[in-house]
Design a protein around this motif. Sequence first.
Motif, PDB file in Angstrom:
ATOM      1  N   VAL A  67      -1.481 -27.676   7.013  1.00  0.00           N
ATOM      2  CA  VAL A  67      -1.269 -26.470   7.824  1.00  0.00           C
ATOM      3  C   VAL A  67      -0.149 -26.713   8.837  1.00  0.00           C
ATOM      4  O   VAL A  67       0.069 -27.839   9.295  1.00  0.00           O
ATOM      5  CB  VAL A  67      -2.547 -26.038   8.601  1.00  0.00           C
ATOM      6  N   LEU A  68       0.527 -25.616   9.159  1.00  0.00           N
ATOM      7  CA  LEU A  68       1.539 -25.677  10.214  1.00  0.00           C
ATOM      8  C   LEU A  68       0.849 -26.005  11.536  1.00  0.00           C
ATOM      9  O   LEU A  68      -0.274 -25.552  11.770  1.00  0.00           O
ATOM     10  CB  LEU A  68       2.182 -24.292  10.317  1.00  0.00           C
ATOM     11  N   ILE A  69       1.525 -26.762  12.381  1.00  0.00           N
ATOM     12  CA  ILE A  69       0.986 -27.031  13.715  1.00  0.00           C
ATOM     13  C   ILE A  69       1.193 -25.770  14.568  1.00  0.00           C
ATOM     14  O   ILE A  69       2.320 -25.297  14.685  1.00  0.00           O
ATOM     15  CB  ILE A  69       1.690 -28.241  14.352  1.00  0.00           C
ATOM     16  N   ILE A 105      -2.235 -12.568   8.102  1.00  0.00           N
ATOM     17  CA  ILE A 105      -1.638 -12.996   6.835  1.00  0.00           C
ATOM     18  C   ILE A 105      -0.927 -14.337   7.014  1.00  0.00           C
ATOM     19  O   ILE A 105      -0.096 -14.487   7.907  1.00  0.00           O
ATOM     20  CB  ILE A 105      -0.671 -11.914   6.306  1.00  0.00           C
ATOM     21  N   GLY A 106      -1.236 -15.303   6.148  1.00  0.00           N
ATOM     22  CA  GLY A 106      -0.693 -16.666   6.257  1.00  0.00           C
ATOM     23  C   GLY A 106      -1.380 -17.373   7.403  1.00  0.00           C
ATOM     24  O   GLY A 106      -0.750 -17.847   8.344  1.00  0.00           O
ATOM     25  N   THR A 107      -2.695 -17.448   7.312  1.00  0.00           N
ATOM     26  CA  THR A 107      -3.504 -17.880   8.471  1.00  0.00           C
ATOM     27  C   THR A 107      -3.376 -19.368   8.773  1.00  0.00           C
ATOM     28  O   THR A 107      -3.568 -19.793   9.906  1.00  0.00           O
ATOM     29  CB  THR A 107      -4.968 -17.451   8.260  1.00  0.00           C
ATOM     30  N   GLY A 108      -3.056 -20.179   7.782  1.00  0.00           N
ATOM     31  CA  GLY A 108      -2.878 -21.622   8.024  1.00  0.00           C
ATOM     32  C   GLY A 108      -4.128 -22.253   8.610  1.00  0.00           C
ATOM     33  O   GLY A 108      -5.218 -22.178   8.022  1.00  0.00           O
ATOM     34  N   SER A 109      -3.997 -22.811   9.796  1.00  0.00           N
ATOM     35  CA  SER A 109      -5.135 -23.443  10.478  1.00  0.00           C
ATOM     36  C   SER A 109      -6.174 -22.413  10.921  1.00  0.00           C
ATOM     37  O   SER A 109      -7.256 -22.790  11.380  1.00  0.00           O
ATOM     38  CB  SER A 109      -4.642 -24.179  11.722  1.00  0.00           C
ATOM     39  N   GLY A 110      -5.817 -21.123  10.827  1.00  0.00           N
ATOM     40  CA  GLY A 110      -6.725 -20.067  11.293  1.00  0.00           C
ATOM     41  C   GLY A 110      -6.586 -19.808  12.782  1.00  0.00           C
ATOM     42  O   GLY A 110      -7.368 -19.045  13.359  1.00  0.00           O
ATOM     43  N   CYS A 111      -5.568 -20.422  13.399  1.00  0.00           N
ATOM     44  CA  CYS A 111      -5.474 -20.340  14.866  1.00  0.00           C
ATOM     45  C   CYS A 111      -5.376 -18.899  15.364  1.00  0.00           C
ATOM     46  O   CYS A 111      -6.011 -18.536  16.364  1.00  0.00           O
ATOM     47  CB  CYS A 111      -4.324 -21.193  15.400  1.00  0.00           C
ATOM     48  N   ILE A 112      -4.609 -18.058  14.659  1.00  0.00           N
ATOM     49  CA  ILE A 112      -4.446 -16.673  15.111  1.00  0.00           C
ATOM     50  C   ILE A 112      -5.749 -15.905  14.879  1.00  0.00           C
ATOM     51  O   ILE A 112      -6.281 -15.257  15.797  1.00  0.00           O
ATOM     52  CB  ILE A 112      -3.274 -15.980  14.379  1.00  0.00           C
ATOM     53  N   ALA A 113      -6.253 -15.973  13.647  1.00  0.00           N
ATOM     54  CA  ALA A 113      -7.460 -15.199  13.291  1.00  0.00           C
ATOM     55  C   ALA A 113      -8.633 -15.572  14.197  1.00  0.00           C
ATOM     56  O   ALA A 113      -9.347 -14.700  14.715  1.00  0.00           O
ATOM     57  CB  ALA A 113      -7.815 -15.457  11.831  1.00  0.00           C
ATOM     58  N   CYS A 134       0.915 -11.439  11.570  1.00  0.00           N
ATOM     59  CA  CYS A 134       1.449 -12.386  10.589  1.00  0.00           C
ATOM     60  C   CYS A 134       2.549 -13.253  11.194  1.00  0.00           C
ATOM     61  O   CYS A 134       3.458 -12.743  11.838  1.00  0.00           O
ATOM     62  CB  CYS A 134       1.985 -11.590   9.392  1.00  0.00           C
ATOM     63  N   ASN A 135       2.414 -14.536  10.987  1.00  0.00           N
ATOM     64  CA  ASN A 135       3.477 -15.480  11.340  1.00  0.00           C
ATOM     65  C   ASN A 135       3.934 -16.115  10.038  1.00  0.00           C
ATOM     66  O   ASN A 135       3.485 -17.192   9.670  1.00  0.00           O
ATOM     67  CB  ASN A 135       2.933 -16.535  12.311  1.00  0.00           C
ATOM     68  N   PRO A 136       4.804 -15.410   9.305  1.00  0.00           N
ATOM     69  CA  PRO A 136       5.131 -15.876   7.949  1.00  0.00           C
ATOM     70  C   PRO A 136       6.142 -17.019   7.944  1.00  0.00           C
ATOM     71  O   PRO A 136       6.753 -17.305   8.979  1.00  0.00           O
ATOM     72  CB  PRO A 136       5.749 -14.626   7.312  1.00  0.00           C
ATOM     73  N   PRO A 137       6.344 -17.648   6.783  1.00  0.00           N
ATOM     74  CA  PRO A 137       7.409 -18.655   6.678  1.00  0.00           C
ATOM     75  C   PRO A 137       8.750 -17.946   6.796  1.00  0.00           C
ATOM     76  O   PRO A 137       9.088 -17.148   5.925  1.00  0.00           O
ATOM     77  CB  PRO A 137       7.222 -19.245   5.281  1.00  0.00           C
ATOM     78  N   TYR A 138       9.494 -18.204   7.879  1.00  0.00           N
ATOM     79  CA  TYR A 138      10.708 -17.406   8.093  1.00  0.00           C
ATOM     80  C   TYR A 138      11.987 -18.222   8.179  1.00  0.00           C
ATOM     81  O   TYR A 138      13.047 -17.712   8.523  1.00  0.00           O
ATOM     82  CB  TYR A 138      10.563 -16.487   9.308  1.00  0.00           C
TER      83      TYR A 138
HETATM   84  N1  GLN Z   1      -0.688 -18.537  11.210  1.00  0.00           N
HETATM   85  C1  GLN Z   1      -0.422 -19.910  11.372  1.00  0.00           C
HETATM   86  C2  GLN Z   1       0.297 -20.180  12.685  1.00  0.00           C
HETATM   87  O1  GLN Z   1       0.820 -19.293  13.288  1.00  0.00           O
HETATM   88  C3  GLN Z   1       0.397 -20.440  10.191  1.00  0.00           C
HETATM   89  C4  GLN Z   1       1.717 -19.765  10.062  1.00  0.00           C
HETATM   90  C5  GLN Z   1       2.450 -20.262   8.828  1.00  0.00           C
HETATM   91  O2  GLN Z   1       1.927 -21.063   8.056  1.00  0.00           O
HETATM   92  N2  GLN Z   1       3.650 -19.795   8.643  1.00  0.00           N
HETATM   93  O3  GLN Z   1       0.358 -21.289  13.138  1.00  0.00           O
END
Ligand code: GLN
Length: 293
Positions: free
Chosen positions: A101-103, A130-138, A197-201
Amino acid sequence: MSLSAQDKTKTWRVIDLIHWAETYFREKKFSTPRSEIEWLLQSLLNCSRMDVYLRFEETLSKSQLSILRGWVKRRISHEPLQYITGSTEFYGRTFFVTPSVLIPRAETERLIDISLEKIPEIEKMNIIDIGTGSGCIAITVAMERPNTQVIGIDISKDALQIADKNKNYHTVKNVQFEQDDILLNKPIQEPAHLIICNPPYIRQEEMDSLMEDVKQFEPHEALTDNQDGLTFYRRLAEKSHEWILPGGWLILEVGLNDHPIKAMNLFKDQGFKNVELMKDYNGDDRILIVKIA
Ligand code: GLN
């Protein structure tokens, strides 16, 4: 003197370790050598930075020294501290992280502030991350607004395991996680009130210029779409009318330079009138807010 080739009879106090490691990290060209060891010690001793100094005469046990030795070695190879210690702080709470997961970044806390502004305290709302990763936002949104129902979606099974671990750690009931690829599928049956959403940008060409810590250790699929950094924005611009209720909101993190404007224009081109960029605490455009008419 090194930590591994130490004199077997030598005892290591916290302060000795700080001095030794600071020199070592400096030799290895780390820009803030003392804070590197301070972070590791905080995690090893499970205490605050201040406590590390209050405990500076304390002698470390053999097993503590051996853990620390491994951690320093990993850090020297530029593995992020958060993966080494296994956790990080986000919005005042602890989240477990692994290289799947992204930090969570401090900038992303802004995404939470703005989302919370849009969520009334009482009314029930359905929220998708969307793109929850670690779930930090959700998880953060679910905990800050217990009246909501939050679904966190990610394509990565390994990421969702971490998200679930974080959910259980915080014993939060109003969040659940699902695996899906939103570029191919509709992520939910019913339209939501809010999508975050914090997508891969990061653009593919930009990947080479990232810090070693990020490039070598963080999951590529969380950082880049392997294209122009806009794939997820394009998809959301096309689908938001279908996925979000009228009067609802889409709140997105955006990148640097011309990325925010490009992302915003995708929504304008799709006919969205109420589209706004907001800055993070560094003064950079960081959040794109779209109201669904
Ligand atoms: N939602 C997660 C975060 O903000 C992961 C985002 C991502 O994987 N792009 O850290």
